[in-house]
Design a protein around this motif. Structure first.
Motif, PDB file in Angstrom:
ATOM      1  N   GLY A  23       0.809  -1.303   0.104  1.00  0.00           N
ATOM      2  CA  GLY A  23      -0.061   0.040   0.125  1.00  0.00           C
ATOM      3  C   GLY A  23       0.948   1.274   0.032  1.00  0.00           C
ATOM      4  N   LYS A  24       2.065   1.285  -0.372  1.00  0.00           N
ATOM      5  CA  LYS A  24       3.011   2.287  -0.507  1.00  0.00           C
ATOM      6  C   LYS A  24       2.470   3.402  -1.452  1.00  0.00           C
ATOM      7  CE  LYS A  24       6.227   0.196  -2.280  1.00  0.00           C
ATOM      8  NZ  LYS A  24       5.812  -1.180  -2.159  1.00  0.00           N
ATOM      9  N   SER A  25       1.994   3.106  -2.369  1.00  0.00           N
ATOM     10  CA  SER A  25       1.329   3.920  -3.489  1.00  0.00           C
ATOM     11  C   SER A  25      -0.008   4.771  -2.902  1.00  0.00           C
ATOM     12  CB  SER A  25       0.741   3.452  -4.805  1.00  0.00           C
ATOM     13  OG  SER A  25       1.944   2.985  -5.485  1.00  0.00           O
ATOM     14  N   ALA A  26      -0.681   3.842  -2.305  1.00  0.00           N
ATOM     15  CA  ALA A  26      -1.930   4.557  -1.565  1.00  0.00           C
ATOM     16  C   ALA A  26      -1.514   5.332  -0.614  1.00  0.00           C
ATOM     17  CB  ALA A  26      -2.806   3.481  -1.139  1.00  0.00           C
ATOM     18  N   ALA A  27      -0.434   4.913   0.297  1.00  0.00           N
ATOM     19  CA  ALA A  27      -0.153   5.614   1.404  1.00  0.00           C
ATOM     20  C   ALA A  27       0.550   7.183   0.843  1.00  0.00           C
ATOM     21  CB  ALA A  27       1.036   5.187   2.369  1.00  0.00           C
ATOM     22  N   ALA A  28       1.244   6.944  -0.098  1.00  0.00           N
ATOM     23  CA  ALA A  28       1.935   8.281  -0.884  1.00  0.00           C
ATOM     24  C   ALA A  28       0.839   9.349  -1.356  1.00  0.00           C
ATOM     25  CB  ALA A  28       2.935   7.911  -2.131  1.00  0.00           C
ATOM     26  N   GLU A  29      -0.117   8.753  -1.776  1.00  0.00           N
ATOM     27  CA  GLU A  29      -1.324   9.517  -2.224  1.00  0.00           C
ATOM     28  C   GLU A  29      -2.012  10.304  -1.210  1.00  0.00           C
ATOM     29  OE1 GLU A  29      -4.298   7.360  -4.447  1.00  0.00           O
ATOM     30  OE2 GLU A  29      -2.872   6.555  -5.855  1.00  0.00           O
ATOM     31  N   ASN A  30      -2.190   9.581  -0.259  1.00  0.00           N
ATOM     32  CA  ASN A  30      -2.506  10.263   1.027  1.00  0.00           C
ATOM     33  C   ASN A  30      -1.820  11.231   1.689  1.00  0.00           C
ATOM     34  OD1 ASN A  30      -5.581   8.849   1.882  1.00  0.00           O
ATOM     35  ND2 ASN A  30      -4.143   7.301   1.718  1.00  0.00           N
ATOM     36  N   PHE A  31      -0.387  11.035   1.433  1.00  0.00           N
ATOM     37  CA  PHE A  31       0.646  12.266   2.052  1.00  0.00           C
ATOM     38  C   PHE A  31       0.354  13.240   1.147  1.00  0.00           C
ATOM     39  CE2 PHE A  31       2.723   8.671   4.400  1.00  0.00           C
ATOM     40  CZ  PHE A  31       2.737   9.307   5.805  1.00  0.00           C
ATOM     41  N   ALA A  32       0.440  13.068  -0.038  1.00  0.00           N
ATOM     42  CA  ALA A  32       0.191  14.052  -0.962  1.00  0.00           C
ATOM     43  C   ALA A  32      -0.955  14.921  -0.646  1.00  0.00           C
ATOM     44  CB  ALA A  32       0.379  13.594  -2.571  1.00  0.00           C
ATOM     45  N   ALA A  33      -2.052  14.410  -0.438  1.00  0.00           N
ATOM     46  CA  ALA A  33      -3.357  14.885  -0.337  1.00  0.00           C
ATOM     47  C   ALA A  33      -3.427  15.918   1.083  1.00  0.00           C
ATOM     48  CB  ALA A  33      -4.523  13.909  -0.201  1.00  0.00           C
ATOM     49  N   CYS A  34      -2.391  15.412   1.837  1.00  0.00           N
ATOM     50  CA  CYS A  34      -2.176  16.179   3.141  1.00  0.00           C
ATOM     51  C   CYS A  34      -1.058  17.425   2.944  1.00  0.00           C
ATOM     52  CB  CYS A  34      -1.596  15.345   4.151  1.00  0.00           C
ATOM     53  SG  CYS A  34      -2.553  14.041   5.126  1.00  0.00           S
ATOM     54  N   GLY A  35      -0.766  17.266   1.793  1.00  0.00           N
ATOM     55  CA  GLY A  35       0.148  18.551   1.149  1.00  0.00           C
ATOM     56  C   GLY A  35       1.597  18.200   1.166  1.00  0.00           C
ATOM     57  N   ALA A  36       2.004  16.922   1.572  1.00  0.00           N
ATOM     58  CA  ALA A  36       3.568  16.878   1.554  1.00  0.00           C
ATOM     59  C   ALA A  36       3.955  16.665   0.046  1.00  0.00           C
ATOM     60  CB  ALA A  36       3.658  15.284   2.196  1.00  0.00           C
ATOM     61  N   THR A  37       5.118  16.734  -0.330  1.00  0.00           N
ATOM     62  CA  THR A  37       5.870  16.681  -1.577  1.00  0.00           C
ATOM     63  C   THR A  37       6.077  15.260  -1.575  1.00  0.00           C
ATOM     64  OG1 THR A  37       6.675  18.980  -1.619  1.00  0.00           O
ATOM     65  CG2 THR A  37       7.756  17.468  -2.901  1.00  0.00           C
ATOM     66  N   VAL A  38       5.733  14.440  -2.483  1.00  0.00           N
ATOM     67  CA  VAL A  38       6.101  13.225  -2.864  1.00  0.00           C
ATOM     68  C   VAL A  38       7.088  13.038  -3.885  1.00  0.00           C
ATOM     69  CG1 VAL A  38       5.283  10.854  -3.340  1.00  0.00           C
ATOM     70  CG2 VAL A  38       3.785  12.421  -1.762  1.00  0.00           C
ATOM     71  N   VAL A  39       8.291  12.555  -3.536  1.00  0.00           N
ATOM     72  CA  VAL A  39       9.274  12.062  -4.610  1.00  0.00           C
ATOM     73  C   VAL A  39       9.212  10.629  -4.598  1.00  0.00           C
ATOM     74  CG1 VAL A  39      11.816  12.190  -4.992  1.00  0.00           C
ATOM     75  CG2 VAL A  39      10.557  14.145  -3.980  1.00  0.00           C
ATOM     76  N   ASP A  40       8.868  10.068  -5.902  1.00  0.00           N
ATOM     77  CA  ASP A  40       8.726   8.735  -6.141  1.00  0.00           C
ATOM     78  C   ASP A  40       9.903   8.287  -6.909  1.00  0.00           C
ATOM     79  OD1 ASP A  40       7.715   6.207  -6.744  1.00  0.00           O
ATOM     80  OD2 ASP A  40       5.597   6.949  -6.902  1.00  0.00           O
ATOM     81  N   ARG A 194      -6.413   7.758   7.981  1.00  0.00           N
ATOM     82  CA  ARG A 194      -6.387   8.405   9.237  1.00  0.00           C
ATOM     83  C   ARG A 194      -5.138   8.100   9.904  1.00  0.00           C
ATOM     84  NH1 ARG A 194     -11.880   6.801  10.314  1.00  0.00           N
ATOM     85  NH2 ARG A 194     -11.043   4.579  10.784  1.00  0.00           N
ATOM     86  N   GLN A 195      -4.402   7.006   9.507  1.00  0.00           N
ATOM     87  CA  GLN A 195      -2.816   7.029  10.072  1.00  0.00           C
ATOM     88  C   GLN A 195      -2.021   7.743   9.332  1.00  0.00           C
ATOM     89  OE1 GLN A 195      -1.650   2.645  10.730  1.00  0.00           O
ATOM     90  NE2 GLN A 195      -3.352   2.207   9.697  1.00  0.00           N
ATOM     91  N   VAL A 196      -2.195   8.180   8.105  1.00  0.00           N
ATOM     92  CA  VAL A 196      -1.384   9.098   7.256  1.00  0.00           C
ATOM     93  C   VAL A 196      -1.435  10.477   8.003  1.00  0.00           C
ATOM     94  CG1 VAL A 196      -1.080  10.238   5.235  1.00  0.00           C
ATOM     95  CG2 VAL A 196      -1.178   7.565   5.380  1.00  0.00           C
ATOM     96  N   GLU A 197      -2.897  10.926   8.188  1.00  0.00           N
ATOM     97  CA  GLU A 197      -3.139  12.332   8.690  1.00  0.00           C
ATOM     98  C   GLU A 197      -2.345  12.298   9.931  1.00  0.00           C
ATOM     99  OE1 GLU A 197      -7.120  13.365   6.338  1.00  0.00           O
ATOM    100  OE2 GLU A 197      -7.287  12.576   8.577  1.00  0.00           O
ATOM    101  N   ASP A 198      -2.495  11.400  10.848  1.00  0.00           N
ATOM    102  CA  ASP A 198      -1.697  11.324  12.477  1.00  0.00           C
ATOM    103  C   ASP A 198      -0.181  11.737  11.915  1.00  0.00           C
ATOM    104  OD1 ASP A 198      -4.092  11.054  13.503  1.00  0.00           O
ATOM    105  OD2 ASP A 198      -3.695   8.974  14.070  1.00  0.00           O
ATOM    106  N   LEU A 199       0.220  10.841  11.153  1.00  0.00           N
ATOM    107  CA  LEU A 199       1.890  10.851  11.029  1.00  0.00           C
ATOM    108  C   LEU A 199       2.069  12.302  10.288  1.00  0.00           C
ATOM    109  CD1 LEU A 199       2.757   7.612   9.415  1.00  0.00           C
ATOM    110  CD2 LEU A 199       3.545   8.360  11.424  1.00  0.00           C
ATOM    111  N   ASP A 200       1.164  12.886   9.400  1.00  0.00           N
ATOM    112  CA  ASP A 200       1.431  14.019   8.756  1.00  0.00           C
ATOM    113  C   ASP A 200       1.661  15.244   9.817  1.00  0.00           C
ATOM    114  OD1 ASP A 200       1.102  15.929   6.364  1.00  0.00           O
ATOM    115  OD2 ASP A 200      -0.654  16.602   7.598  1.00  0.00           O
ATOM    116  N   ARG A 201       0.645  15.117  10.797  1.00  0.00           N
ATOM    117  CA  ARG A 201       0.667  16.133  11.854  1.00  0.00           C
ATOM    118  C   ARG A 201       2.052  15.963  12.613  1.00  0.00           C
ATOM    119  NH1 ARG A 201      -4.746  15.580  12.043  1.00  0.00           N
ATOM    120  NH2 ARG A 201      -4.678  13.650  13.065  1.00  0.00           N
ATOM    121  N   ARG A 202       2.658  14.872  12.862  1.00  0.00           N
ATOM    122  CA  ARG A 202       3.785  14.394  13.513  1.00  0.00           C
ATOM    123  C   ARG A 202       4.825  15.064  12.505  1.00  0.00           C
ATOM    124  NH1 ARG A 202       4.162   8.784  15.198  1.00  0.00           N
ATOM    125  NH2 ARG A 202       6.469   9.276  14.641  1.00  0.00           N
ATOM    126  N   TYR A 203       4.933  14.684  11.530  1.00  0.00           N
ATOM    127  CA  TYR A 203       6.161  15.155  10.627  1.00  0.00           C
ATOM    128  C   TYR A 203       6.091  16.655  10.412  1.00  0.00           C
ATOM    129  CZ  TYR A 203       6.342   9.874   9.392  1.00  0.00           C
ATOM    130  OH  TYR A 203       6.554   8.801   9.392  1.00  0.00           O
TER     131      TYR A 203
END
Ligand code: ADP
Length: 211
Positions: A23-40, A194-203
């Motif tokens: 689920g890396k790609s799915a997780a990366a999409e969620n991080f991108a939706a949170c506003g992170a820059t994704v380098v793949d 939900r887990q990605v959003e929690d991590l996004d806040r921490r990062y």
């Protein structure tokens, strides 16, 4: 000259990895939706081998025109077959691609404007040089049976082919041992989000602290 690149502090980099189908790609999409820059790095490898891609002259020189599709991109099916039958062909292709992927991913990380960077690398655990660049390592994890079921649904590959790919990757235990953070992707896509959003806040907090 890009003066921005000189004045900008180096970004906070989170390495994102996981076995095939985790689920890396799915997780990366969620991080991108949170506003992170994704380098793949997979996307970079793909771009390098499309028509006009920076790797194509060297690939043509190394393997001849027979490995090129009609549009000038790498013939992926032909290259897969060749790499499968001749391991030295795979080594040769990797010797062409890896330095280009490394340089381009470094460039994209340095140019990133967001609060932090998600550096998605399928074989991050196996690669010392990518690990060194990461402030944290985030592993997407799920049971192997679920990996297989998801890859089968996505690609139609047979279980034996999927297991062969998994056997060539670090084991689930090795990945978990190297992880700073683990995303448990054995639940729904909503659980993942939900887990990605929690991590996004921490990062964001850690990036702001300059950790
Ligand atoms: P990877 O990039 O690690 O190979 P993907 O993100 O492509 O894995 O996920 C593999 C497949 O499983 C995709 O089709 C994806 O949509 C699906 N998938 C990923 N996570 C979930 C989940 N939590 N629930 C249902 N399907 C999922």
């Amino acid at each position: 000259m890009d003066t921005d690149a000189i004045s900008r502090p180096s970004p906070f980099i989170v390495g994102l990895t996981g076995g095939i189908g985790s689920g890396k790609s799915a997780a990366a999409e969620n991080f991108a939706a949170c506003g992170a820059t994704v380098v793949d790095t997979d996307a970079i490898a793909h771009a390098l081998t499309t028509a006009g891609g920076a790797a194509m002259p060297a690939i043509r020189d190394a393997f001849g025109p027979g490995l090129l599709a009609a549009d000038g991109s790498m013939d992926r099916a032909a290259m897969r077959a060749l790499a499968f039958s001749q391991p030295q062909a795979r080594t040769r292709l990797e010797a062409i691609l890896h330095p280009l992927i490394r340089t381009e991913s470094e460039r994209e990380c340095a140019a990133a404007g967001g609060a932090y960077v998600i550096l998605a690398v399928p074989l991050l655990i196996e690669s010392g040089s990518y690990r060194e660049r990461c402030h944290r390592i985030c592993v997407v994890d799920c049971p192997e049976d679920l990996q297989i079921a998801r890859v089968r649904a996505r690609s139609g590959l047979e279980e034996t082919q999927i297991r062969a790919i998994m056997d060539a990757q670090a084991s689930r235990q090795e990945r978990l041992a190297a992880a700073d953070d683990v995303i448990d992707n054995s639940g729904s896509l909503e659980d993942l989000r939900r887990q990605v959003e929690d991590l996004d806040r921490r990062y964001r907090q850690e990036a702001a602290r300059g950790a």
